[in-house]
Write a protein that holds these residues in place. Structure first.
Motif, PDB file in Angstrom:
ATOM      1  N   TYR A   1      46.242  49.255  24.627  1.00 20.09           N
ATOM      2  CA  TYR A   1      45.442  49.370  25.837  1.00 20.09           C
ATOM      3  C   TYR A   1      44.296  48.373  25.739  1.00 20.09           C
ATOM      4  O   TYR A   1      43.697  48.226  24.670  1.00 20.09           O
ATOM      5  CB  TYR A   1      44.890  50.783  25.990  1.00 20.09           C
ATOM      6  CG  TYR A   1      45.992  51.800  26.157  1.00 20.09           C
ATOM      7  CD1 TYR A   1      46.560  52.033  27.412  1.00 20.09           C
ATOM      8  CD2 TYR A   1      46.496  52.490  25.055  1.00 20.09           C
ATOM      9  CE1 TYR A   1      47.588  52.949  27.569  1.00 20.09           C
ATOM     10  CE2 TYR A   1      47.536  53.405  25.207  1.00 20.09           C
ATOM     11  CZ  TYR A   1      48.075  53.622  26.460  1.00 20.09           C
ATOM     12  OH  TYR A   1      49.104  54.512  26.616  1.00 20.09           O
ATOM     13  N   PRO A   2      43.970  47.677  26.838  1.00 21.58           N
ATOM     14  CA  PRO A   2      42.842  46.746  26.799  1.00 21.58           C
ATOM     15  C   PRO A   2      41.593  47.433  26.248  1.00 21.58           C
ATOM     16  O   PRO A   2      41.264  48.546  26.645  1.00 21.58           O
ATOM     17  CB  PRO A   2      42.669  46.347  28.268  1.00 21.58           C
ATOM     18  CG  PRO A   2      44.052  46.455  28.836  1.00 21.58           C
ATOM     19  CD  PRO A   2      44.632  47.675  28.159  1.00 21.58           C
ATOM     20  N   GLY A   3      40.946  46.761  25.309  1.00 17.41           N
ATOM     21  CA  GLY A   3      39.771  47.344  24.662  1.00 17.41           C
ATOM     22  C   GLY A   3      40.076  47.932  23.296  1.00 17.41           C
ATOM     23  O   GLY A   3      39.155  48.212  22.532  1.00 17.41           O
ATOM     24  N   ASP A   4      41.368  48.112  22.965  1.00 19.73           N
ATOM     25  CA  ASP A   4      41.716  48.604  21.629  1.00 19.73           C
ATOM     26  C   ASP A   4      41.252  47.606  20.570  1.00 19.73           C
ATOM     27  O   ASP A   4      41.378  46.388  20.755  1.00 19.73           O
ATOM     28  CB  ASP A   4      43.236  48.761  21.469  1.00 19.73           C
ATOM     29  CG  ASP A   4      43.772  50.054  22.066  1.00 19.73           C
ATOM     30  OD1 ASP A   4      42.973  50.957  22.381  1.00 19.73           O
ATOM     31  OD2 ASP A   4      45.011  50.163  22.198  1.00 19.73           O
ATOM     32  N   ILE A   5      40.754  48.130  19.452  1.00 25.79           N
ATOM     33  CA  ILE A   5      40.435  47.276  18.311  1.00 25.79           C
ATOM     34  C   ILE A   5      41.675  47.171  17.436  1.00 25.79           C
ATOM     35  O   ILE A   5      42.275  48.193  17.073  1.00 25.79           O
ATOM     36  CB  ILE A   5      39.263  47.858  17.490  1.00 25.79           C
ATOM     37  CG1 ILE A   5      37.971  47.812  18.310  1.00 25.79           C
ATOM     38  CG2 ILE A   5      39.101  47.085  16.176  1.00 25.79           C
ATOM     39  CD1 ILE A   5      36.769  48.423  17.608  1.00 25.79           C
ATOM     40  N   LEU A   6      42.055  45.950  17.101  1.00 29.06           N
ATOM     41  CA  LEU A   6      43.201  45.721  16.229  1.00 29.06           C
ATOM     42  C   LEU A   6      42.706  45.171  14.899  1.00 29.06           C
ATOM     43  O   LEU A   6      41.838  44.307  14.856  1.00 29.06           O
ATOM     44  CB  LEU A   6      44.171  44.717  16.863  1.00 29.06           C
ATOM     45  CG  LEU A   6      44.626  45.025  18.289  1.00 29.06           C
ATOM     46  CD1 LEU A   6      45.659  44.004  18.736  1.00 29.06           C
ATOM     47  CD2 LEU A   6      45.187  46.429  18.405  1.00 29.06           C
ATOM     48  N   GLU A   7      43.280  45.716  13.825  1.00 29.02           N
ATOM     49  CA  GLU A   7      42.948  45.232  12.486  1.00 29.02           C
ATOM     50  C   GLU A   7      44.150  44.497  11.926  1.00 29.02           C
ATOM     51  O   GLU A   7      45.258  45.043  11.872  1.00 29.02           O
ATOM     52  CB  GLU A   7      42.566  46.386  11.566  1.00 29.02           C
ATOM     53  CG  GLU A   7      42.269  45.928  10.142  1.00 29.02           C
ATOM     54  CD  GLU A   7      41.856  47.059   9.203  1.00 29.02           C
ATOM     55  OE1 GLU A   7      41.583  46.767   8.023  1.00 29.02           O
ATOM     56  OE2 GLU A   7      41.815  48.227   9.649  1.00 29.02           O
ATOM     57  N   PHE A   8      43.920  43.265  11.509  1.00 26.12           N
ATOM     58  CA  PHE A   8      44.955  42.440  10.882  1.00 26.12           C
ATOM     59  C   PHE A   8      44.627  42.364   9.397  1.00 26.12           C
ATOM     60  O   PHE A   8      43.548  41.894   9.046  1.00 26.12           O
ATOM     61  CB  PHE A   8      44.952  41.022  11.470  1.00 26.12           C
ATOM     62  CG  PHE A   8      45.228  40.983  12.944  1.00 26.12           C
ATOM     63  CD1 PHE A   8      46.511  40.757  13.420  1.00 26.12           C
ATOM     64  CD2 PHE A   8      44.201  41.176  13.867  1.00 26.12           C
ATOM     65  CE1 PHE A   8      46.770  40.726  14.793  1.00 26.12           C
ATOM     66  CE2 PHE A   8      44.453  41.140  15.231  1.00 26.12           C
ATOM     67  CZ  PHE A   8      45.741  40.920  15.685  1.00 26.12           C
ATOM     68  N   PRO A   9      45.537  42.848   8.537  1.00 21.50           N
ATOM     69  CA  PRO A   9      45.210  42.816   7.104  1.00 21.50           C
ATOM     70  C   PRO A   9      44.980  41.382   6.641  1.00 21.50           C
ATOM     71  O   PRO A   9      45.710  40.482   7.035  1.00 21.50           O
ATOM     72  CB  PRO A   9      46.441  43.428   6.436  1.00 21.50           C
ATOM     73  CG  PRO A   9      47.520  43.386   7.453  1.00 21.50           C
ATOM     74  CD  PRO A   9      46.874  43.353   8.806  1.00 21.50           C
ATOM     75  N   GLY A  10      43.930  41.190   5.848  1.00 21.74           N
ATOM     76  CA  GLY A  10      43.605  39.841   5.394  1.00 21.74           C
ATOM     77  C   GLY A  10      43.848  39.693   3.914  1.00 21.74           C
ATOM     78  O   GLY A  10      44.833  40.203   3.384  1.00 21.74           O
ATOM     79  N   ASN A  11      42.927  39.026   3.250  1.00 18.31           N
ATOM     80  CA  ASN A  11      43.053  38.875   1.812  1.00 18.31           C
ATOM     81  C   ASN A  11      42.650  40.192   1.161  1.00 18.31           C
ATOM     82  O   ASN A  11      42.506  41.204   1.836  1.00 18.31           O
ATOM     83  CB  ASN A  11      42.192  37.708   1.330  1.00 18.31           C
ATOM     84  CG  ASN A  11      40.732  37.897   1.711  1.00 18.31           C
ATOM     85  OD1 ASN A  11      40.228  39.026   1.737  1.00 18.31           O
ATOM     86  ND2 ASN A  11      40.046  36.813   2.019  1.00 18.31           N
TER      87      ASN A  11
ATOM     88  N   LEU B   1      48.290  37.290  20.780  1.00 17.97           N
ATOM     89  CA  LEU B   1      48.333  38.243  19.677  1.00 17.97           C
ATOM     90  C   LEU B   1      49.162  37.718  18.509  1.00 17.97           C
ATOM     91  O   LEU B   1      48.735  37.769  17.357  1.00 17.97           O
ATOM     92  CB  LEU B   1      48.907  39.568  20.201  1.00 17.97           C
ATOM     93  CG  LEU B   1      49.138  40.702  19.210  1.00 17.97           C
ATOM     94  CD1 LEU B   1      47.886  41.053  18.451  1.00 17.97           C
ATOM     95  CD2 LEU B   1      49.670  41.924  19.942  1.00 17.97           C
ATOM     96  N   ASP B   2      50.351  37.172  18.807  1.00 13.30           N
ATOM     97  CA  ASP B   2      51.242  36.671  17.760  1.00 13.30           C
ATOM     98  C   ASP B   2      50.626  35.569  16.925  1.00 13.30           C
ATOM     99  O   ASP B   2      50.949  35.408  15.757  1.00 13.30           O
ATOM    100  CB  ASP B   2      52.527  36.100  18.386  1.00 13.30           C
ATOM    101  CG  ASP B   2      53.537  37.197  18.664  1.00 13.30           C
ATOM    102  OD1 ASP B   2      53.190  38.378  18.458  1.00 13.30           O
ATOM    103  OD2 ASP B   2      54.665  36.879  19.076  1.00 13.30           O
ATOM    104  N   VAL B   3      49.755  34.783  17.546  1.00 14.44           N
ATOM    105  CA  VAL B   3      49.118  33.669  16.837  1.00 14.44           C
ATOM    106  C   VAL B   3      48.113  34.205  15.818  1.00 14.44           C
ATOM    107  O   VAL B   3      47.952  33.660  14.731  1.00 14.44           O
ATOM    108  CB  VAL B   3      48.418  32.724  17.850  1.00 14.44           C
ATOM    109  CG1 VAL B   3      47.567  31.688  17.125  1.00 14.44           C
ATOM    110  CG2 VAL B   3      49.459  32.046  18.727  1.00 14.44           C
ATOM    111  N   VAL B   4      47.437  35.282  16.172  1.00 21.23           N
ATOM    112  CA  VAL B   4      46.425  35.853  15.284  1.00 21.23           C
ATOM    113  C   VAL B   4      47.089  36.570  14.104  1.00 21.23           C
ATOM    114  O   VAL B   4      46.635  36.485  12.977  1.00 21.23           O
ATOM    115  CB  VAL B   4      45.489  36.812  16.051  1.00 21.23           C
ATOM    116  CG1 VAL B   4      44.435  37.400  15.117  1.00 21.23           C
ATOM    117  CG2 VAL B   4      44.814  36.069  17.199  1.00 21.23           C
TER     118      VAL B   4
END
Length: 152
Positions: A11-21, A68-71
């Motif tokens: 949903y617009p406004g959702d925070i997404l976490e992308f695992p990093g190092n 999204l896919d790029v991030v």
């Protein structure tokens, strides 16, 4: 693409976490779709600034709208402050802020203005970074004193 099966509806406004190092994840706010492509807004450093590694700070940063896919392909929804802070209205507050902020240079600061701070600020109007609170003292022990004295 298996991407949509493995993730909840966004949903617009959702925070997404992308695992990093091993220390840091990257955070973004779901912006919605343009021509069927899901986009996110996220604070990103525009050039690999070596100073960032030393001081945790980069002058040349900005909030960008990227597919999204790029991030990142792997992410989870992390609206973790919803119980403490009511999410702000996406169309009234968050989207206009994103649309305005993407044109401005921003200072990235690992302790005080990282991608998680930016995401929580957009969703809740509150700056928060759990990961910094958990790990800053382990990463650079000297930061701990500076952090507590607010010298950084």
């Amino acid at each position: 693409m298996g991407l949509h099966n493995s993730h909840p509806k966004l949903y617009p406004g959702d925070i997404l976490e992308f695992p990093g190092n091993s220390y840091f994840s990257h955070f973004a706010v779901y912006y919605g779709e343009r021509d069927g492509v899901p986009y996110v807004a996220h604070l990103t450093i525009r050039d690999s600034d070596t100073k960032l590694l030393l001081f945790g700070r980069a002058i040349n940063a900005s909030v960008k709208l990227d597919p999204l896919d790029v991030v990142g392909k792997k992410f989870k929804v992390r609206n973790y402050l919803d119980d403490k802070h009511p999410p702000r209205d996406f169309y009234v507050l968050i989207k206009p802020e994103i649309d305005e902020i993407v044109t401005k240079p921003i200072t990235f600061d690992i302790l005080f203005n990282n991608s998680e701070h930016q995401a929580t600020m957009l969703r809740y109007g509150v700056k928060k970074s759990e990961q910094i609170e958990k790990v800053y003292s382990k990463i650079v022990p000297t930061w701990k004193d500076l952090f507590e004295k607010k010298k950084i």
